[in-house]
Design a protein around this motif. Structure first.
Motif, short mmCIF file in Angstrom:
data_model
loop_
_atom_site.label_atom_id
_atom_site.label_comp_id
_atom_site.label_asym_id
_atom_site.label_seq_id
_atom_site.Cartn_x
_atom_site.Cartn_y
_atom_site.Cartn_z
N ASP A 224 0.83 -1.20 0.00
CA ASP A 224 0.00 0.00 0.00
C ASP A 224 0.87 1.26 0.00
N HIS A 225 0.23 2.38 -0.25
CA HIS A 225 0.94 3.65 -0.42
C HIS A 225 1.79 4.00 0.81
N ASP A 226 1.22 3.87 2.00
CA ASP A 226 1.95 4.26 3.21
C ASP A 226 3.18 3.39 3.42
N THR A 227 3.07 2.08 3.13
CA THR A 227 4.22 1.19 3.28
C THR A 227 5.30 1.53 2.27
N ILE A 228 4.88 1.82 1.05
CA ILE A 228 5.84 2.22 0.03
C ILE A 228 6.59 3.49 0.45
N MET A 229 5.86 4.46 0.97
CA MET A 229 6.49 5.70 1.40
C MET A 229 7.41 5.47 2.59
N SER A 230 7.06 4.53 3.44
CA SER A 230 7.93 4.18 4.56
C SER A 230 9.25 3.61 4.06
N ILE A 231 9.18 2.77 3.03
CA ILE A 231 10.41 2.21 2.47
C ILE A 231 11.25 3.29 1.81
N VAL A 232 10.59 4.24 1.13
CA VAL A 232 11.32 5.37 0.56
C VAL A 232 12.10 6.09 1.65
N GLN A 233 11.45 6.37 2.76
CA GLN A 233 12.12 7.09 3.85
C GLN A 233 13.26 6.26 4.43
N GLN A 234 13.07 4.95 4.51
CA GLN A 234 14.14 4.09 5.02
C GLN A 234 15.33 4.06 4.07
N LEU A 235 15.08 4.09 2.76
CA LEU A 235 16.17 4.17 1.80
C LEU A 235 16.97 5.45 2.02
N ILE A 236 16.26 6.54 2.25
CA ILE A 236 16.92 7.83 2.52
C ILE A 236 17.72 7.74 3.81
N ASP A 237 17.10 7.20 4.85
CA ASP A 237 17.74 7.15 6.17
C ASP A 237 18.96 6.22 6.20
N CYS A 238 19.00 5.24 5.29
CA CYS A 238 20.12 4.30 5.24
C CYS A 238 21.19 4.72 4.23
N GLY A 239 20.98 5.86 3.58
CA GLY A 239 22.01 6.39 2.70
C GLY A 239 22.10 5.71 1.34
#
Length: 461
Positions: free
Chosen positions: A125-140
């Motif tokens: 779902d959209h929220d989970t996808i956006m969470s993964i986007v943020q995690q990609l950012i947070d992990c560099g």
């Protein structure tokens, strides 16, 4: 004397690679030494580097760094932005995420890894996808390529694109069948000042693309998409699935792609997994037939003027950008398997499946072994790329593969092959990810590397 870090630069680090300089818009960081990072941290516009407490060797190093354009002299108080300050990410370094943002597709390909026409892996779902986007950012993670299924079927596709861009992640490639590559989409991407490559499947002229993709006029649709991208200034690449039906069309297909403005092609044989296995199609092409097809085409590729960059699986690759050079991707030339990861590509590029699973590569998404690997929505990306089944595998050294297989350990080609590709190995030994890759074995033991070298010697002489 005060120094300031260049406006486009950021100080970053990852676990086990703690010191790096990252440039905005550039996906690959520059890893540096401890003393260089300490010197750069003084360049914040607030510290007088001429003070006696600053060692002379540090001042000398700063002059060298200044000459390289990393820093510049400034007035006192002309501070860098907070986001430029040193930050260490809570994860191991992964350069790229190859991400299936959906398991759905608008085609019915006969060979689909994940049986996408039936959406067996679903869609987060959209929220989970956006969470993964943020995690990609947070992990560099510095860059992402987007695939599916068909990534463009997501209604929130451009929202995902915007979130990645705003997080400083470069979108390098969008993999598509071409059906939804419209003028409107390309204009939307261009308005965001990005021009990612569109890598589109193209499985042969004379109707073979339509046959494999299960959609009438699929060939014309994707050809139109290639032309549309060329007109709008978007680079394109292609992937071709080889089987007995279309193998004789390799030359004609390459030349047609070049006419369409495509700049690269990668070929691979169809694997007996996913929809192909479920359909009972069996072996698509034998290794000997495949390698002979490739070998026969190499002289034709040069006769045609190297119309694009070419990679024939693990067999051969060459580019018109370096016409005197060629590579046999399966040939590793390893000098120290103790320090060599079992798959150099997977160590830098992670695959995220449509259900959010961290995998070494996309091929595993059609295999039962994928269930052994972690789900990002369950344990988080940071743990996936720090301490998980995924990280343990991609950090495995080639020595372990060689020691696991006596036939590899005692083989004269051991340091060239390193046991081959793990995904390919699983096709013949689905319960043993460290087993030998028989396709790589065939390249070396079948004398194909010598045959390639002899052909190329004749071509380049």
């Amino acid at each position: 004397m005060f120094y300031k870090l260049h406006e486009k630069l950021y100080l970053r680090g990852w676990e086990k690679l703690p010191y790096a300089v990252v440039e905005k818009g550039v996906s690959r960081p520059l890893f540096i030494k401890d003393e260089e990072m300490k010197a750069l941290q003084l360049c914040n516009g607030l510290i007088d580097v001429s003070l006696p407490l600053i060692p002379q060797e540090t001042r000398d190093l700063l002059k060298i760094i200044e000459e390289k354009g990393f820093i510049k002299r400034c007035e006192r108080g002309d501070a860098i932005r907070p986001e430029q300050e040193y930050r260490i990410y809570p994860a191991r370094y992964i350069r790229t995420a190859h991400w299936s943002i959906t398991g759905r597709c608008n085609y019915r390909c006969k060979h689909c890894y994940m049986s996408a026409p039936d959406a067996k892996q679903g869609e987060l779902d959209h929220d989970t996808i956006m969470s993964i986007v943020q995690q990609l950012i947070d992990c560099g993670v510095r860059e992402v390529s987007l695939t599916g299924g068909e990534p463009l079927v997501r209604k929130d596709f451009l929202e995902i694109v915007d979130a990645l861009i705003n997080g400083g992640i470069t979108i390098t490639t969008i993999y598509s069948n071409g059906k939804l590559v419209t003028d409107k989409l390309l204009d939307e991407l261009a308005s965001r000042d990005i021009h990612p490559e569109f890598n589109m499947s193209y499985d042969g002229v004379d109707g073979w693309h339509d046959w494999l993709r299960g959609i009438p006029n699929a060939g014309k649709i994707v050809e139109d998409a290639f032309l549309r991208c060329r007109k709008k200034g978007f680079p394109t690449g292609a992937e071709m699935c080889i089987h007995n039906g279309n193998k004789h069309l390799l030359r004609k297909t390459v030349n047609r792609l070049a006419e369409l403005g495509c700049r690269s092609l990668k070929t691979n044989p169809i694997s007996n997994v996913g929809a192909w296995k479920e359909g009972g199609y069996g072996e698509s092409i034998s290794l000997d037939e495949l390698y002979q097809t490739y070998l026969d085409y190499i002289p034709e590729f040069y006769e045609d003027g190297m119309p694009l960059s070419l990679q024939l699986g693990g067999f051969f690759s060459a580019s018109p950008n370096s016409p005197e050079e060629y590579d046999i991707p399966s040939r590793k030339y390893c000098s120290n398997p103790d320090k060599t990861c079992v798959c150099g590509h997977a160590r830098m590029v992670m695959y995220i499946s449509a259900e959010g699973r961290a995998l070494p590569c996309m091929a595993l998404s059609g295999m039962d072994i994928q269930d052994e690997f972690p789900l990002i929505p369950e344990i988080g990306l940071s743990k996936c790329i720090t301490d998980s089944r995924y990280m343990r595998l991609i950090d495995t050294r080639a020595t372990e593969v060689l020691n696991h297989n006596s036939e590899c350990r005692n083989c004269q080609y051991a340091l060239d092959c390193l046991g081959g590709c793990r995904a390919s190995a699983l096709e013949t030994a689905p319960d043993d990810i460290l087993s030998p890759d028989l396709a790589a074995c065939a390249i070396f033991k079948g004398g194909w590397t010598e045959k390639i070298d002899n052909v190329m010697k004749s071509i380049l002489s």
